[in-house]
Design an enzyme around this catalytic site. Structure first.
Site, PDB file in Angstrom:
ATOM      1  N   ASP A  96      -6.058  -5.626   1.065  1.00 54.23           N
ATOM      2  CA  ASP A  96      -5.410  -6.321  -0.054  1.00 54.23           C
ATOM      3  C   ASP A  96      -6.283  -6.349  -1.315  1.00 54.23           C
ATOM      4  O   ASP A  96      -5.854  -6.865  -2.347  1.00 54.23           O
ATOM      5  CB  ASP A  96      -5.044  -7.757   0.347  1.00 54.23           C
ATOM      6  CG  ASP A  96      -3.931  -7.787   1.384  1.00 54.23           C
ATOM      7  OD1 ASP A  96      -3.250  -6.762   1.554  1.00 54.23           O
ATOM      8  OD2 ASP A  96      -3.740  -8.837   2.018  1.00 54.23           O
TER       9      ASP A  96
ATOM     10  N   ASP B   5       6.574  -3.928  16.467  1.00 51.51           N
ATOM     11  CA  ASP B   5       6.480  -3.716  17.914  1.00 51.51           C
ATOM     12  C   ASP B   5       5.405  -4.590  18.573  1.00 51.51           C
ATOM     13  O   ASP B   5       5.592  -5.092  19.686  1.00 51.51           O
ATOM     14  CB  ASP B   5       6.218  -2.228  18.214  1.00 51.51           C
ATOM     15  CG  ASP B   5       5.003  -1.671  17.464  1.00 51.51           C
ATOM     16  OD1 ASP B   5       4.817  -2.037  16.291  1.00 51.51           O
ATOM     17  OD2 ASP B   5       4.246  -0.892  18.063  1.00 51.51           O
TER      18      ASP B   5
ATOM     19  N   ARG C 287       5.443  -0.310   8.619  1.00 53.73           N
ATOM     20  CA  ARG C 287       5.198  -1.667   9.107  1.00 53.73           C
ATOM     21  C   ARG C 287       6.180  -2.140  10.181  1.00 53.73           C
ATOM     22  O   ARG C 287       6.959  -3.075   9.976  1.00 53.73           O
ATOM     23  CB  ARG C 287       5.177  -2.660   7.940  1.00 53.73           C
ATOM     24  CG  ARG C 287       4.065  -2.356   6.965  1.00 53.73           C
ATOM     25  CD  ARG C 287       4.056  -3.306   5.809  1.00 53.73           C
ATOM     26  NE  ARG C 287       3.339  -4.523   6.074  1.00 53.73           N
ATOM     27  CZ  ARG C 287       3.244  -5.521   5.198  1.00 53.73           C
ATOM     28  NH1 ARG C 287       3.830  -5.440   4.033  1.00 53.73           N
ATOM     29  NH2 ARG C 287       2.559  -6.606   5.491  1.00 53.73           N
ATOM     30  N   PRO C 288       6.116  -1.524  11.365  1.00 58.35           N
ATOM     31  CA  PRO C 288       6.986  -1.989  12.452  1.00 58.35           C
ATOM     32  C   PRO C 288       6.541  -3.366  12.974  1.00 58.35           C
ATOM     33  O   PRO C 288       5.487  -3.870  12.562  1.00 58.35           O
ATOM     34  CB  PRO C 288       6.784  -0.925  13.536  1.00 58.35           C
ATOM     35  CG  PRO C 288       5.495  -0.262  13.219  1.00 58.35           C
ATOM     36  CD  PRO C 288       5.249  -0.422  11.747  1.00 58.35           C
TER      37      PRO C 288
HETATM   38  N1  EPU Z   1       1.611  -2.821  12.650  1.00 58.49           N
HETATM   39  C1  EPU Z   1       2.306  -2.159  13.611  1.00 58.49           C
HETATM   40  N2  EPU Z   1       3.089  -2.884  14.451  1.00 58.49           N
HETATM   41  C2  EPU Z   1       3.166  -4.252  14.358  1.00 58.49           C
HETATM   42  C3  EPU Z   1       2.457  -4.921  13.369  1.00 58.49           C
HETATM   43  C4  EPU Z   1       1.663  -4.173  12.514  1.00 58.49           C
HETATM   44  O1  EPU Z   1       2.257  -0.944  13.726  1.00 58.49           O
HETATM   45  O2  EPU Z   1       3.907  -4.850  15.174  1.00 58.49           O
HETATM   46  C5  EPU Z   1       0.787  -2.029  11.694  1.00 58.49           C
HETATM   47  C6  EPU Z   1       1.325  -2.168  10.267  1.00 58.49           C
HETATM   48  O3  EPU Z   1       2.361  -1.250  10.038  1.00 58.49           O
HETATM   49  C7  EPU Z   1       0.099  -1.898   9.446  1.00 58.49           C
HETATM   50  C8  EPU Z   1      -1.028  -2.482  10.307  1.00 58.49           C
HETATM   51  O4  EPU Z   1      -0.503  -2.587  11.625  1.00 58.49           O
HETATM   52  O5  EPU Z   1      -0.091  -0.534   9.275  1.00 58.49           O
HETATM   53  C9  EPU Z   1      -1.528  -3.834   9.843  1.00 58.49           C
HETATM   54  O6  EPU Z   1      -0.506  -4.783   9.860  1.00 58.49           O
HETATM   55  P1  EPU Z   1      -0.728  -6.327  10.132  1.00 58.49           P
HETATM   56  O7  EPU Z   1       0.276  -6.738  11.150  1.00 58.49           O
HETATM   57  O8  EPU Z   1      -2.161  -6.617  10.390  1.00 58.49           O
HETATM   58  O9  EPU Z   1      -0.333  -6.911   8.733  1.00 58.49           O
HETATM   59  P2  EPU Z   1       0.780  -7.990   8.407  1.00 58.49           P
HETATM   60  O10 EPU Z   1       0.624  -9.164   9.300  1.00 58.49           O
HETATM   61  O11 EPU Z   1       2.102  -7.344   8.299  1.00 58.49           O
HETATM   62  C10 EPU Z   1      -0.791  -9.251   6.738  1.00 58.49           C
HETATM   63  C11 EPU Z   1      -0.710  -9.681   5.314  1.00 58.49           C
HETATM   64  C12 EPU Z   1      -0.804  -8.454   4.410  1.00 58.49           C
HETATM   65  C13 EPU Z   1      -2.134  -7.763   4.691  1.00 58.49           C
HETATM   66  C14 EPU Z   1      -2.222  -7.400   6.177  1.00 58.49           C
HETATM   67  C15 EPU Z   1      -3.537  -6.776   6.568  1.00 58.49           C
HETATM   68  C16 EPU Z   1       0.693 -11.650   5.467  1.00 58.49           C
HETATM   69  C17 EPU Z   1       1.978 -12.303   5.147  1.00 58.49           C
HETATM   70  N3  EPU Z   1       0.562 -10.376   5.084  1.00 58.49           N
HETATM   71  O12 EPU Z   1       0.328  -8.395   6.946  1.00 58.49           O
HETATM   72  O13 EPU Z   1      -0.802  -8.937   3.074  1.00 58.49           O
HETATM   73  O14 EPU Z   1      -2.236  -6.602   3.925  1.00 58.49           O
HETATM   74  O15 EPU Z   1      -2.039  -8.599   6.971  1.00 58.49           O
HETATM   75  O16 EPU Z   1      -4.597  -7.606   6.250  1.00 58.49           O
HETATM   76  O17 EPU Z   1      -0.196 -12.267   6.035  1.00 58.49           O
HETATM   77  C18 EPU Z   1      -0.463  -8.833   0.756  1.00 58.49           C
HETATM   78  O18 EPU Z   1      -0.734 -10.044   0.700  1.00 58.49           O
HETATM   79  O19 EPU Z   1      -0.402  -8.117  -0.284  1.00 58.49           O
HETATM   80  C19 EPU Z   1      -0.235  -8.209   2.057  1.00 58.49           C
HETATM   81  C20 EPU Z   1       0.417  -7.061   2.202  1.00 58.49           C
END
Ligand code: EPU
Length: 422
Positions: A308, A126, A123-124
Site C-alpha cells: 500500500d 478462496d 483478488r479471489p
Molecule cells: N488472495 C487470494 N485469495 C484470498 C485472499 C487473498 O488469492 O482468499 C490474494 C490476493 O488476491 C492478493 C494477496 O492474496 O494477491 C493479498 O491479499 P490479502 O488478502 O492479504 O489482502 P486483502 O485482505 O484483500 C488488505 C488491505 C489492502 C492491502 C492488503 C495487503 C483491507 C481492507 N485491505 O487487503 O489494502 O493492500 O491487505 O496488505 O484491509 C488499500 O488500503 O489500498 C488496500 C488495497
C-alpha cells in the site's frame, strides 16, 4: 466529479495529524456482529469506505451511529434480521467479505456476495472460504453468492494458509472466537491491523494468543460482550505523508506516528537519504539538501515493505539519483500509476511485476488520472514536487482512504486545492 489541483512548490513545514487506520476500522466494524452488546470504536477515520461498511452493517440490521463528526462509531448488533450481504454493496468494497465469518459464527448461516475482481488484481476469496470450511462450515457458491452454513455452530480446527492473507486471517480470527474448541491459524498475517482486531476481540471477551506472529491460537467462547476500543494509527496514511517532505524538502512532524508500524519502509527512506526521527508526539521527517538516492524495493506481507506504499514510494524514486527497481509481490496489477507518472516525465519501465525507475532531475505537471486509492495519492505527491500544475482526476478513489487530504497537505504549506469539474 471532483479533481485535485496541485502546484509544485518548495519545502513543507509543520505537523500532520494521522488518523485511525482505515483497514483496521474496516475489520473492527464487522466484529460488532459477534455480540449483542455495544461496540464503540474511537479514532475512526472519516472515509467513504467506512460509510460503505456502515451501509452494509445497517442492511443486516446493525445500528451504527456516527458521533463526534465521525471519529467515534457506536455499533450494536442486538437485532440482526438479515444475513445476506447484497451484491450492490459488496461490489463497492471488497472488505465487505469480512461480515461472512462473524455472521456465520454467531448465527450459523450467512449469504455474502462474491466481491469480484478489482483494479489492482483478481483478488479471489478462496482462502477466506477454506478457513471457514476448516471450522466445519458448509459452503455453496450459487448465483454469485457464497451460501454458508454451520447449523450446530462452527467448530475449532486448524487453518493453514498457503499465503498470509490479511482479510482471510481476519475472517478466520473473528469466526474462531465463537467456534467450539480451539482453532489454530498457521501462516497467519501479522499486520498491525490484525493485532488491533485481536486486541478489540479480547476486550470483548475472546481468548486469543499469538496475534502478531504467524501462528494464532483461539479458544472459542460461548458469547462475546461489548467493548470500547481505540483504532490503531493508519500506518499507510503515515507513510504517505512521510513522503511529502521527502519529495518536497523541509521538515514535517507526523502526529501519532510510530516507527514500529513501518520499520521496513523507514529503512528504505534512510537508504534514500531521508532522516526519520522519533519525537514526543510522533515522527519527524527531514530531507536535507542532497539528492534522493535510488533504492530497490520489494513489497511483502508485514513486516516487509507494504504494497500500500509502493505507488507513493515510486513517486519519490522518480527523481532519485540513479535507477531503482520496485518489485510488486502482493498484487499482480498494481503499477497503474506508472504510465500516469510517465505523463509527468518519469522514466519507468514495467515488465510484469517489476518496475525499473530511472530518476530524472524534475517531473513536470500534467493532467493525470488515478485508478485506485494509493495510485491517486502517489500522483498528488509527484505533483507536489513537479514543475507547474498537476490535475488529478477521479478523486473518489482518494476519498476512500484519505480524510482531509487537501487540509492536511495545505496545512504544511503545499499548494493544493480540490475543484469541481461540473
Ligand atoms: N488472495 C487470494 N485469495 C484470498 C485472499 C487473498 O488469492 O482468499 C490474494 C490476493 O488476491 C492478493 C494477496 O492474496 O494477491 C493479498 O491479499 P490479502 O488478502 O492479504 O489482502 P486483502 O485482505 O484483500 C488488505 C488491505 C489492502 C492491502 C492488503 C495487503 C483491507 C481492507 N485491505 O487487503 O489494502 O493492500 O491487505 O496488505 O484491509 C488499500 O488500503 O489500498 C488496500 C488495497
Amino acid at each position: 466529479m471532483d479533481s485535485i489541483l496541485v502546484r509544485g512548490n518548495g519545502p513543507l513545514h509543520g505537523q500532520i495529524p494521522i488518523a485511525g487506520a482505515k483497514n483496521a476500522c474496516l475489520t473492527l466494524m464487522p466484529a460488532t456482529l459477534l455480540s449483542d452488546e455495544p461496540l464503540t470504536l474511537i479514532n475512526a477515520p472519516r472515509l467513504s469506505d467506512i460509510r460503505t461498511m456502515t451501509q452494509l452493517l445497517r442492511s443486516l440490521g446493525a445500528e451504527v451511529t456516527s458521533l463526534q463528526g465521525g471519529q467515534v462509531l457506536a455499533l450494536s448488533s442486538h437485532d440482526i434480521h438479515n444475513k445476506t450481504a447484497d451484491y450492490d454493496i459488496v461490489r463497492k468494497m471488497r472488505a465487505s467479505i469480512l461480515v461472512l465469518g462473524p455472521l456465520l459464527a454467531r448465527y450459523g448461516e450467512a449469504v455474502v456476495s462474491l466481491p469480484g475482481g478489482c483494479a489492482i488484481g483478481a483478488r479471489p476469496v478462496d482462502l477466506h472460504l477454506r478457513a471457514l470450511e476448516a471450522m466445519g462450515a458448509t459452503l455453496e457458491l450459487r448465483d454469485g453468492y457464497v451460501h454458508a452454513s454451520a447449523p450446530g455452530g462452527l467448530k475449532g480446527g486448524t487453518v493453514d494458509f498457503d499465503f498470509a492473507s490479511v482479510g482471510a486471517t481476519e475472517n478466520a480470527l473473528m469466526a474462531a472466537t465463537l467456534a467450539k474448541g480451539i482453532t489454530v491459524i498457521r501462516n497467519a498475517a501479522r499486520e498491525p491491523e490484525i493485532v488491533d482486531l485481536a486486541r478489540c476481540l479480547r476486550a470483548m471477551g475472546a481468548q486469543i494468543d499469538g496475534d502478531g506472529s504467524s501462528e494464532i491460537t483461539i479458544q472459542g467462547v460461548d458469547r462475546l460482550g461489548g467493548a470500547t476500543h481505540t483504532v490503531v494509527t493508519d500506518r499507510i496514511e503515515l507513510g504517505t505523508y512521510m513522503l511529502a517532505p521527502a519529495i518536497c524538502g523541509g521538515e514535517v512532524e507526523l502526529l501519532g506516528g510510530r516507527i514500529e508500524l513501518l520499520e521496513a519502509f523507514c529503512e528504505k527512506l534512510d537508504a534514500a537519504g531521508i532522516t526519520v526521527t522519533e519525537t514526543e508526539k510522533g515522527l519527524s521527517v527531514t530531507r536535507g539538501n542532497g539528492d534522493i538516492r535510488a533504492v530497490n524495493v520489494t513489497t511483502e506481507p508485514f513486516p516487509g515493505f507494504p504494497t500500500d506504499l509502493q505507488a507513493q514510494m515510486m513517486a519519490l524514486l522518480c527523481t532519485a539519483n540513479g535507477t531503482s527497481v520496485l518489485e510488486e509481490k502482493i498484487f499482480e496489477n498494481r503499477f497503474m500509476h506508472a504510465p500516469e507518472l510517465m505523463r509527468m516525465g518519469a522514466q519507468i519501465d514495467v515488465q510484469g511485476g517489476t518496475a525499473t525507475v530511472t530518476g530524472v532531475p524534475k517531473l513536470k505537471g500534467a493532467p493525470v488520472m488515478a485508478t485506485d486509492l494509493r495510485a491517486s495519492v502517489s500522483l498528488i505527491l509527484a505533483g507536489l514536487a513537479a514543475e507547474g500544475e498537476t490535475k488529478v482526476a477521479r478523486v473518489y478513489h482518494l476519498d476512500r482512504g484519505y480524510e482531509h487530504v487537501v487540509g492536511k497537505l495545505s496545512g504544511v504549506g503545499a499548494n493544493i486545492e480540490r475543484i469541481s469539474d461540473t
